[in-house]
Design an enzyme around this catalytic site. Structure first.
Site, PDB file in Angstrom:
ATOM      1  N   GLY A 133      11.820  35.495 -17.163  1.00  0.00           N
ATOM      2  CA  GLY A 133      13.102  35.067 -17.203  1.00  0.00           C
ATOM      3  C   GLY A 133      14.236  35.757 -17.603  1.00  0.00           C
ATOM      4  N   SER A 134      15.286  35.548 -18.050  1.00  0.00           N
ATOM      5  CA  SER A 134      16.117  36.677 -18.648  1.00  0.00           C
ATOM      6  C   SER A 134      16.026  37.492 -19.679  1.00  0.00           C
ATOM      7  CB  SER A 134      17.366  35.820 -18.576  1.00  0.00           C
ATOM      8  OG  SER A 134      17.469  34.950 -19.613  1.00  0.00           O
ATOM      9  N   GLU A 158       8.495  39.278 -18.669  1.00  0.00           N
ATOM     10  CA  GLU A 158       8.843  39.900 -17.257  1.00  0.00           C
ATOM     11  C   GLU A 158      10.320  39.353 -17.081  1.00  0.00           C
ATOM     12  OE1 GLU A 158       7.351  41.829 -15.311  1.00  0.00           O
ATOM     13  OE2 GLU A 158       5.102  41.798 -16.115  1.00  0.00           O
ATOM     14  N   CYS A 215      14.166  38.548  -8.913  1.00  0.00           N
ATOM     15  CA  CYS A 215      14.408  39.674 -10.006  1.00  0.00           C
ATOM     16  C   CYS A 215      14.169  40.713  -9.247  1.00  0.00           C
ATOM     17  CB  CYS A 215      13.082  39.403 -11.054  1.00  0.00           C
ATOM     18  SG  CYS A 215      11.369  39.223 -10.003  1.00  0.00           S
ATOM     19  N   GLU A 274      22.877  42.669 -14.253  1.00  0.00           N
ATOM     20  CA  GLU A 274      22.160  41.931 -13.255  1.00  0.00           C
ATOM     21  C   GLU A 274      22.996  40.922 -12.841  1.00  0.00           C
ATOM     22  OE1 GLU A 274      18.788  39.258 -14.505  1.00  0.00           O
ATOM     23  OE2 GLU A 274      17.735  40.016 -12.976  1.00  0.00           O
ATOM     24  N   LYS A 305       5.871  25.272 -19.481  1.00  0.00           N
ATOM     25  CA  LYS A 305       7.020  24.701 -19.564  1.00  0.00           C
ATOM     26  C   LYS A 305       7.775  25.242 -18.500  1.00  0.00           C
ATOM     27  CE  LYS A 305      11.231  25.629 -20.845  1.00  0.00           C
ATOM     28  NZ  LYS A 305      11.783  24.991 -19.764  1.00  0.00           N
TER      29      LYS A 305
HETATM   30  P1  NAD Z   1      16.118  32.009 -18.238  1.00  0.00           P
HETATM   31  O1  NAD Z   1      15.705  33.129 -19.192  1.00  0.00           O
HETATM   32  O2  NAD Z   1      17.398  31.407 -18.657  1.00  0.00           O
HETATM   33  O3  NAD Z   1      14.961  30.831 -18.311  1.00  0.00           O
HETATM   34  C1  NAD Z   1      13.680  31.143 -18.148  1.00  0.00           C
HETATM   35  C2  NAD Z   1      12.745  30.044 -18.835  1.00  0.00           C
HETATM   36  O4  NAD Z   1      13.101  30.244 -20.187  1.00  0.00           O
HETATM   37  C3  NAD Z   1      12.961  28.637 -18.429  1.00  0.00           C
HETATM   38  O5  NAD Z   1      12.002  27.749 -18.369  1.00  0.00           O
HETATM   39  C4  NAD Z   1      13.919  28.241 -19.468  1.00  0.00           C
HETATM   40  O6  NAD Z   1      13.914  27.029 -19.954  1.00  0.00           O
HETATM   41  C5  NAD Z   1      13.152  29.013 -20.711  1.00  0.00           C
HETATM   42  N1  NAD Z   1      14.027  29.136 -22.038  1.00  0.00           N
HETATM   43  C6  NAD Z   1      15.486  29.342 -22.096  1.00  0.00           C
HETATM   44  N2  NAD Z   1      15.804  29.422 -23.508  1.00  0.00           N
HETATM   45  C7  NAD Z   1      14.756  29.729 -24.325  1.00  0.00           C
HETATM   46  C8  NAD Z   1      14.163  29.618 -25.715  1.00  0.00           C
HETATM   47  N3  NAD Z   1      15.225  29.836 -26.571  1.00  0.00           N
HETATM   48  N4  NAD Z   1      13.141  29.456 -25.990  1.00  0.00           N
HETATM   49  C9  NAD Z   1      12.042  29.347 -25.098  1.00  0.00           C
HETATM   50  N5  NAD Z   1      12.290  29.199 -23.854  1.00  0.00           N
HETATM   51  C10 NAD Z   1      13.607  29.307 -23.259  1.00  0.00           C
HETATM   52  O7  NAD Z   1      16.085  32.683 -16.664  1.00  0.00           O
HETATM   53  P2  NAD Z   1      16.092  31.786 -15.381  1.00  0.00           P
HETATM   54  O8  NAD Z   1      17.768  31.609 -15.326  1.00  0.00           O
HETATM   55  O9  NAD Z   1      15.376  30.667 -15.371  1.00  0.00           O
HETATM   56  O10 NAD Z   1      15.678  32.696 -14.435  1.00  0.00           O
HETATM   57  C11 NAD Z   1      16.494  33.881 -13.838  1.00  0.00           C
HETATM   58  C12 NAD Z   1      15.941  35.212 -14.531  1.00  0.00           C
HETATM   59  O11 NAD Z   1      14.480  35.406 -14.448  1.00  0.00           O
HETATM   60  C13 NAD Z   1      16.673  36.320 -14.189  1.00  0.00           C
HETATM   61  O12 NAD Z   1      17.117  37.535 -15.133  1.00  0.00           O
HETATM   62  C14 NAD Z   1      15.424  37.179 -13.309  1.00  0.00           C
HETATM   63  O13 NAD Z   1      15.515  38.604 -13.188  1.00  0.00           O
HETATM   64  C15 NAD Z   1      14.342  36.703 -14.187  1.00  0.00           C
HETATM   65  N6  NAD Z   1      13.072  36.812 -13.353  1.00  0.00           N
HETATM   66  C16 NAD Z   1      12.135  37.854 -13.548  1.00  0.00           C
HETATM   67  C17 NAD Z   1      10.991  37.987 -12.876  1.00  0.00           C
HETATM   68  C18 NAD Z   1      10.155  39.280 -12.977  1.00  0.00           C
HETATM   69  O14 NAD Z   1       8.906  38.756 -12.865  1.00  0.00           O
HETATM   70  N7  NAD Z   1      10.631  40.390 -13.949  1.00  0.00           N
HETATM   71  C19 NAD Z   1      10.604  37.124 -11.710  1.00  0.00           C
HETATM   72  C20 NAD Z   1      11.427  36.013 -11.676  1.00  0.00           C
HETATM   73  C21 NAD Z   1      12.749  35.730 -12.428  1.00  0.00           C
END
Ligand code: NAD
Length: 493
Positions: free
Chosen positions: A225-226, A247, A281, A382, A172
């Site tokens: 993600g976050s 991550e 990130c 962040e 996804k």
């Molecule tokens: P996000 O957490 O909002 O979304 C990430 C993914 O999770 C998306 O596909 C989203 O649709 C999905 N998601 C959201 N709510 C969910 C839920 N309740 N259940 C399951 N899936 C859900 O993050 P974002 O805004 O897309 O990306 C930015 C974040 O990603 C930043 O915090 C950044 O630091 C982090 N990031 C980390 C790394 C790493 O390797 N450590 C790499 C890139 C980005």
């Protein structure tokens, strides 16, 4: 353009028939739409993956790797086309988009090599005429959930090791960036991957993402993600006893010591802080500088920032593109207000760009705060935008303490010419990635990627370490003595 789901080798809209718009952040124009899926779509993909995985696991790993190798060749062939589409949906400048596709190419060839390794161990048995070994076995259906900031690279870090190890994937992607997922699925199909081994379900997190996390036939979730979302996913997976790899965010720092090459340090900071408009990130969002060189570093940083051209990333001369959407602009601006209220001094930037062509897209001026103290929110949380905070210190010990004094632990960097400083930093900085005389970004795919503390939960993407997420260890004992030999009992004493 439409981003359909890719389930069991077929392109299909969401069962609900609903769509979400996809917008080019450089100019606010709609470039297409993505299927807005729900639990039933996820279930269809999981069922397809479950059936396909049983056969895929029986394909010899070097043959599985052949498919990945072809994927690498196709990515290479289409690098420019993919990079341009990536810039249109995500906004990063074209040079960085090419770099991101290159990461996918590198990962394909690297993981294709794993098809002839996937090493296990053989070890002596404690008993006579007995053989002992441990082998990696696939977990089954892997659920992958990714963010928008690296719409293709992160998917390759996860899906390539999963697939070479004999798993099937349901991915996804972020709803903001569905087209890289569409392209990768098409490439897998063209490379000859059997139907159902790689599936894409578009949708938002609370609906499609949650359905994947909660699906009983998905024993492993790999999420980037976050922190807020990662924590929710970890809680659910904990209850369901699923393996979960997280991550998440970062609050990465560059340390500049008083003996540093300042020209190099400025290059490293500008690249790490303002590349991808600070939406990596691993972006540098803190500069921890020795007080003796603070003023000079600030002067040079200001000069460098003034030369940065901001605009549509498809323009080869642009260095800083837009941020992903209006909501991100507002979040960044809120943090800038917080920084001002906390008493930090704004050196440059600090505002949304709304004039002229900027009005159509989502642009934030590269921003530097100075006289920031480690307890301020802008130094701890962040921001995920082109905002960097300068913190002054008096020694390496203090610099390391400031670096380590945040909840995150992804990446850190030190600029110094002193070998003793270098080795102390390598030992004492508590992040998963440490750079010496380079900025906080620049990971290579054959090394483990991930962070400590609030950034992750102990797993790693990339490198051989990624295989640990997507395989289980099976220990096998073969007794060829022809009699019952009991471990720890028939010791022969
Ligand atoms: P996000 O957490 O909002 O979304 C990430 C993914 O999770 C998306 O596909 C989203 O649709 C999905 N998601 C959201 N709510 C969910 C839920 N309740 N259940 C399951 N899936 C859900 O993050 P974002 O805004 O897309 O990306 C930015 C974040 O990603 C930043 O915090 C950044 O630091 C982090 N990031 C980390 C790394 C790493 O390797 N450590 C790499 C890139 C980005």
């Amino acid at each position: 353009m439409k981003a359909l789901n890719f389930i069991n080798g077929k392109w299909q809209p969401a069962l609900s028939g609903q769509w979400a718009p996809v917008v080019n952040p450089a100019n606010g124009e709609a470039i297409g739409e993505a299927a807005l899926s729900a639990a039933a779509d996820v279930d269809a993909a999981v069922q397809a993956a479950k059936a396909a995985q049983k056969k895929w696991a029986l394909v010899p790993a070097p043959k599985r790797a052949d498919v990945l190798y072809k994927v690498g060749l196709l990515l290479k062939e289409r690098k420019e086309q993919l990079a341009r589409l990536l810039t249109m949906e995500m906004g990063k400048v074209i040079e960085e988009a090419r770099g991101e596709v290159q990461e996918g190419i590198d990962m394909a060839f690297y993981m294709a090599g794993e098809g002839r390794r996937l090493f296990g161990d053989t070890t002596p048995s404690e008993l006579k005429d007995k053989f002992a070994m441990s082998v990696r076995v696939p977990v089954g259906v892997v659920g992958i959930i990714t963010p928008w900031n690296f719409p293709i690279a992160i998917a390759t870090w996860k899906s390539f090791p999963a697939i070479v190890a004999g798993n099937a994937v349901v991915w996804k992607p972020a709803l903001e960036t569905p087209f890289m997922a569409r392209e990768l699925a098409a490439i897998f199909a063209e490379a000859g991957l059997p139907d159902g081994v790689f599936n894409v379900v578009h949708g938002d997190g609370p609906m499609a993402g949650s359905a994947l996390v909660e699906h009983p036939d998905v024993p492993v979730i790999s999420f980037t993600g976050s922190n807020d979302v990662g924590r929710q996913i970890a809680e659910k997976c904990g209850r369901l006893l699923k393996k979960v790899s997280l991550e998440m965010g970062g609050k990465n720092a560059v340390i500049v010591m008083d003996d540093a090459d300042l020209t190099l340090a400025v290059d490293g900071i500008v690249w790490s802080a303002f590349g991808t408009s600070g939406q990596r990130c691993t972006a540098c969002s803190r500069v921890i500088v020795h007080e003796r060189v603070k003023q000079e570093l600030e002067r040079r940083l200001l000069e460098a920032v003034k030369t940065l051209k901001i605009g549509d990333g498809l323009d080869e001369t642009v260095k800083v593109g837009p941020v992903i959407h209006e909501e991100a602009l507002k979040k960044i601006d809120r943090y800038v207000h917080i920084g001002r209220e906390e008493g930090a001094k704004l050196l440059v930037g600090g505002h949304i760009l709304r004039e002229g062509d900027y009005a159509r897209g989502f642009y934030y001026a590269p921003t530097i705060f100075t006289d920031v103290t480690p307890d301020m929110r802008i130094a701890r949380e962040e921001i995920f935008g082109p905002v960097v905070s300068i913190i002054s210190v008096r020694s390496l010990d203090e610099a390391i303490a400031v670096n380590n004094g945040v909840d995150y632990g992804l990446s850190s960097a030190i600029f110094t010419r002193d070998v003793n400083n270098v080795f102390r930093a390598m030992r004492d900085l508590d992040t998963g990635i440490v750079y010496v005389n380079a900025g906080t970004t620049g990971a290579e795919i054959h090394l483990p990627f991930g962070g400590t503390k609030g950034t992750g939960n102990g797993h790693r993407d990339s490198g051989v370490a990624a295989l640990d997420v997507f395989t289980e260890w099976r220990s096998i004992y073969v007794d060829f003595s022809g009699k019952l030999q009991r471990a720890q009992i028939d010791t022969g004493d």
